[in-house]
Design a protein around this motif. Structure first.
Motif, mmCIF file in Angstrom:
data_model
loop_
_atom_site.group_PDB
_atom_site.id
_atom_site.type_symbol
_atom_site.label_atom_id
_atom_site.label_comp_id
_atom_site.label_asym_id
_atom_site.label_seq_id
_atom_site.Cartn_x
_atom_site.Cartn_y
_atom_site.Cartn_z
ATOM 1 N N PHE A 41 36.373 42.160 39.224
ATOM 2 C CA PHE A 41 37.556 42.854 38.663
ATOM 3 C C PHE A 41 38.282 41.484 37.973
ATOM 4 O O PHE A 41 38.860 41.062 36.699
ATOM 5 N N THR A 42 38.003 40.836 39.152
ATOM 6 C CA THR A 42 39.471 39.131 38.706
ATOM 7 C C THR A 42 38.898 38.419 37.766
ATOM 8 O O THR A 42 39.158 37.807 36.748
ATOM 9 N N ARG A 46 40.174 36.949 34.355
ATOM 10 C CA ARG A 46 40.484 35.865 33.959
ATOM 11 C C ARG A 46 39.849 35.747 33.064
ATOM 12 O O ARG A 46 40.173 34.626 32.220
ATOM 13 N N ASN A 47 38.235 36.265 32.968
ATOM 14 C CA ASN A 47 38.383 35.974 31.402
ATOM 15 C C ASN A 47 38.306 36.268 30.044
ATOM 16 O O ASN A 47 38.314 35.184 29.073
ATOM 17 N N GLU A 48 39.585 37.710 30.507
ATOM 18 C CA GLU A 48 40.136 37.820 29.539
ATOM 19 C C GLU A 48 41.083 37.354 28.590
ATOM 20 O O GLU A 48 41.455 37.327 27.546
ATOM 21 N N VAL A 49 42.090 36.934 30.005
ATOM 22 C CA VAL A 49 42.943 36.610 29.407
ATOM 23 C C VAL A 49 43.563 35.014 29.659
ATOM 24 O O VAL A 49 44.230 33.866 28.290
ATOM 25 N N GLY A 86 51.805 38.689 36.225
ATOM 26 C CA GLY A 86 52.072 39.746 36.387
ATOM 27 C C GLY A 86 51.063 40.952 36.476
ATOM 28 O O GLY A 86 51.339 41.995 36.565
ATOM 29 N N ALA A 87 49.849 40.733 37.175
ATOM 30 C CA ALA A 87 48.698 41.296 37.171
ATOM 31 C C ALA A 87 48.371 40.989 39.013
ATOM 32 O O ALA A 87 47.886 41.333 39.542
ATOM 33 N N GLN A 88 48.806 39.986 39.471
ATOM 34 C CA GLN A 88 49.692 39.742 40.881
ATOM 35 C C GLN A 88 47.856 39.297 41.077
ATOM 36 O O GLN A 88 47.387 39.377 42.533
ATOM 37 N N LEU A 89 47.454 38.394 40.340
ATOM 38 C CA LEU A 89 46.066 37.573 40.299
ATOM 39 C C LEU A 89 46.240 35.734 40.056
ATOM 40 O O LEU A 89 45.209 35.505 39.806
ATOM 41 N N GLU A 90 47.041 35.527 40.708
ATOM 42 C CA GLU A 90 47.501 34.340 39.767
ATOM 43 C C GLU A 90 46.693 33.787 41.770
ATOM 44 O O GLU A 90 46.230 32.011 41.051
ATOM 45 N N THR A 92 43.237 33.934 42.249
ATOM 46 C CA THR A 92 42.591 34.606 43.046
ATOM 47 C C THR A 92 41.418 33.991 42.370
ATOM 48 O O THR A 92 41.623 32.444 41.759
ATOM 49 N N PRO A 93 40.321 33.302 42.925
ATOM 50 C CA PRO A 93 38.706 32.111 42.708
ATOM 51 C C PRO A 93 38.670 32.523 41.001
ATOM 52 O O PRO A 93 39.097 33.075 40.079
ATOM 53 N N SER A 94 37.980 31.684 40.560
ATOM 54 C CA SER A 94 38.068 31.546 39.060
ATOM 55 C C SER A 94 36.740 31.938 38.880
ATOM 56 O O SER A 94 36.494 33.062 39.982
ATOM 57 N N VAL A 95 36.298 32.333 37.717
ATOM 58 C CA VAL A 95 35.314 33.266 36.808
ATOM 59 C C VAL A 95 33.969 32.818 37.471
ATOM 60 O O VAL A 95 33.394 34.007 38.081
#
Length: 135
Positions: A41-42, A46-49, A86-90, A92-95
């Motif tokens: 999911f992360t 991350r890949n999209e945004v 906003g998605a509470q994923l700040e 998280t690990p990189s792609v």
């Protein structure tokens, strides 16, 4: 199959998009890092945004209310980092880290399946009817 179903359910709950990790009891939080769905999911989000800038539209002109729409008024451009916050994923690990972890999970499951088949599976011994009938 019941064990696999339970593991998938726990992995979905620990992924962070059904229940935020801050709302999970403290003693269960380390298990969040064992969720393979979290890394999928992360990495996808991350890949999209990352590398994009988003702008909001005025909801009075037929636009859609978003988290960043400021009560229907046109909001400023929104960065990818703001979307991740906003998605509470700040945090998280990189792609690429997520991809390496997922490859590790694939290798782990492959080895686990091999060991289960080698040590837990007992082959059936079929009797050869033709050899018995010809005697």
């Amino acid at each position: 199959s019941t064990l696999a179903l339970m593991w998938n359910l726990v992995s979905m709950l620990m992924a962070g998009y059904y229940v935020h990790t801050q709302n999970i009891p403290r003693f269960i939080r380390p298990f969040v890092h064992l969720s393979y769905i979290r890394y999928c999911f992360t990495a996808l989000v991350r890949n999209e945004v990352l590398g994009r800038t988003y702008s909001c539209v005025n909801s009075q002109e037929g636009g859609v209310h978003t988290v960043f729409s400021l009560n229907g008024k046109v909001c400023p451009r929104v960065s990818a980092q703001a979307v991740l916050i906003g998605a509470q994923l700040e945090n998280t690990p990189s792609v690429w880290v997520s991809i390496v972890v997922l490859i590790g999970w694939c290798v782990f499951y492959r080895i686990l399946g091999y060991l289960a088949l080698k040590y837990l599976h007992r082959p059936r011994k079929f009797r050869n009817r033709r050899a018995r009938d010809s005697k």
